[in-house]
Design a protein around this motif. Structure first.
Motif, short mmCIF file in Angstrom:
data_model
loop_
_atom_site.label_atom_id
_atom_site.label_comp_id
_atom_site.label_asym_id
_atom_site.label_seq_id
_atom_site.Cartn_x
_atom_site.Cartn_y
_atom_site.Cartn_z
N ALA A 1 -15.40 -68.89 29.93
CA ALA A 1 -14.34 -67.95 30.32
C ALA A 1 -14.28 -66.76 29.37
N LEU A 2 -14.52 -66.99 28.10
CA LEU A 2 -14.53 -65.89 27.13
C LEU A 2 -15.76 -64.99 27.32
N ARG A 3 -16.89 -65.59 27.64
CA ARG A 3 -18.12 -64.82 27.81
C ARG A 3 -18.15 -64.07 29.14
N PRO B 1 -15.26 -62.96 31.31
CA PRO B 1 -13.84 -62.79 31.70
C PRO B 1 -13.68 -62.20 33.09
N ALA C 1 -13.51 -65.18 20.73
CA ALA C 1 -12.10 -64.82 20.83
C ALA C 1 -11.76 -63.62 19.94
N THR D 1 -13.44 -60.45 22.03
CA THR D 1 -13.21 -60.18 23.44
C THR D 1 -12.11 -59.13 23.63
N PRO E 1 -9.28 -61.10 29.37
CA PRO E 1 -9.57 -62.53 29.48
C PRO E 1 -8.60 -63.28 30.39
N LEU F 1 -3.99 -62.95 23.14
CA LEU F 1 -4.61 -63.42 24.38
C LEU F 1 -3.65 -64.41 25.04
N SER G 1 -2.00 -67.39 26.46
CA SER G 1 -2.38 -68.79 26.33
C SER G 1 -1.16 -69.66 26.08
#
Length: 296
Positions: A168-170, A172, A224, A227, A232, A261, A263
């Motif tokens: 998911a981070l790589r 987005p 993280a 990004t 994200p 971010l 979360s």
């Protein structure tokens, strides 16, 4: 052996060894029991397709509503299993199937012990590419799947939690929601140790040696920090309070908060097992529905 000639003793020993090894091979090759925990309003399909990234056939399991209206397109949740598991785990060890009733397609791919990463050795084990390039395309070609970032989520347990968060981070632009349950979030940062020689060698085969660029490229902490905070997905993270993974997950959750971010991080008394993971699913899917809303 007393009273047995040496040549007979050798033959008996050889025969016993052959029988024992054959029994071990039979036990290892025996398929795991498959007892999906389905509800009456869903259906399950197992698919095998040719992955171009891996250059071999790969299986995945799909659970979707029993009835889908003509022309209707449903959001997709990709569910990644843990190390030592297989693509059937989510359906066999959790009650995830019932959430498909709300208008979701649940996809459970086979990930072996890959950490859903393009391996350093062997380089043909491109499991990350298999997920983001091959699997998504195959699902969207065969099932009534809605396309686009806002209609995709990725969730995993343990090794799968690492994979879900890292992917998911790589990427987005692919997912609106990522769930990491008891994620092995710190694996790329783990140093080589003789005490866990086999495990350390396995990590090196996937991520490269400690301190390498490939380690950094696949480290969720590094990703993280770099990004774009405007892009994200929403991260839903959990970890049991009796788990050795708790400190690393706390550190990662704090980093996401520091980077602003979106979360949420939750802990509860519990261990690294499906009892704890299954108990988190109602809260996780409630959060998922807040970010991905199936169309009526």
């Amino acid at each position: 052996m007393r009273g047995v000639p040496s040549h007979l003793s050798s033959r008996l020993l050889l025969a016993a060894t052959v029988l024992l090894s054959a029994g071990c091979r039979s036990k290892e090759s025996a398929p795991k029991a498959d007892h999906p925990r389905l509800t009456t309003n869903v259906e399950m399909r197992d698919v095998t397709f040719q992955s171009l990234s891996l250059n071999r056939k790969m299986p995945y399991r799909v659970i979707l509503p029993m009835s889908v209206k003509a022309g209707q397109r449903l959001p997709v949740v990709y569910l990644l299993h843990g190390s030592g598991g297989e693509f059937k785990d989510w359906s066999n060890y959790s009650d995830v199937a019932r959430f498909a009733e709300s208008g979701l397609i649940l996809v459970m791919p086979e990930g072996a012990v890959s950490y859903y990463t393009n391996a350093v050795d062997p380089p043909e084990d491109r499991y990350e590419d298999y997920i983001v390039k091959d699997l998504i395309a195959d699902v969207e070609s065969k099932f009534p799947a809605a396309t686009g970032r806002s209609n995709r989520a990725i969730v995993g347990v343990s090794m799968g939690g690492f994979g879900a968060v890292k992917i998911a981070l790589r990427y987005p632009d692919l997912f609106a929601f990522a769930g990491g349950i008891s994620s092995a979030i710190d694996v790329p940062r783990r140093a080589f140790t003789i005490k866990r020689l086999q495990q350390s060698r396995h990590y090196e085969s996937i991520f490269g040696p400690s301190g390498s660029q490939t380690r950094r490229d696949n480290d969720p902490f590094t990703l993280a920090r770099t990004t774009n905070p405007d892009m994200p997905p929403y991260f839903f993270l959990t970890c049991g309070e009796q788990e050795g993974l708790l400190p690393a997950n706390r550190e990662f959750a704090a980093l996401l908060a520091q980077r602003h971010l979106q979360s949420a991080f939750h802990t509860v008394p519990g261990y690294h097992d499906w009892n704890q993971w299954n108990a988190w699913l109602p809260a996780l899917f409630q959060s998922l529905f807040d970010h991905i809303k199936p169309k009526a």
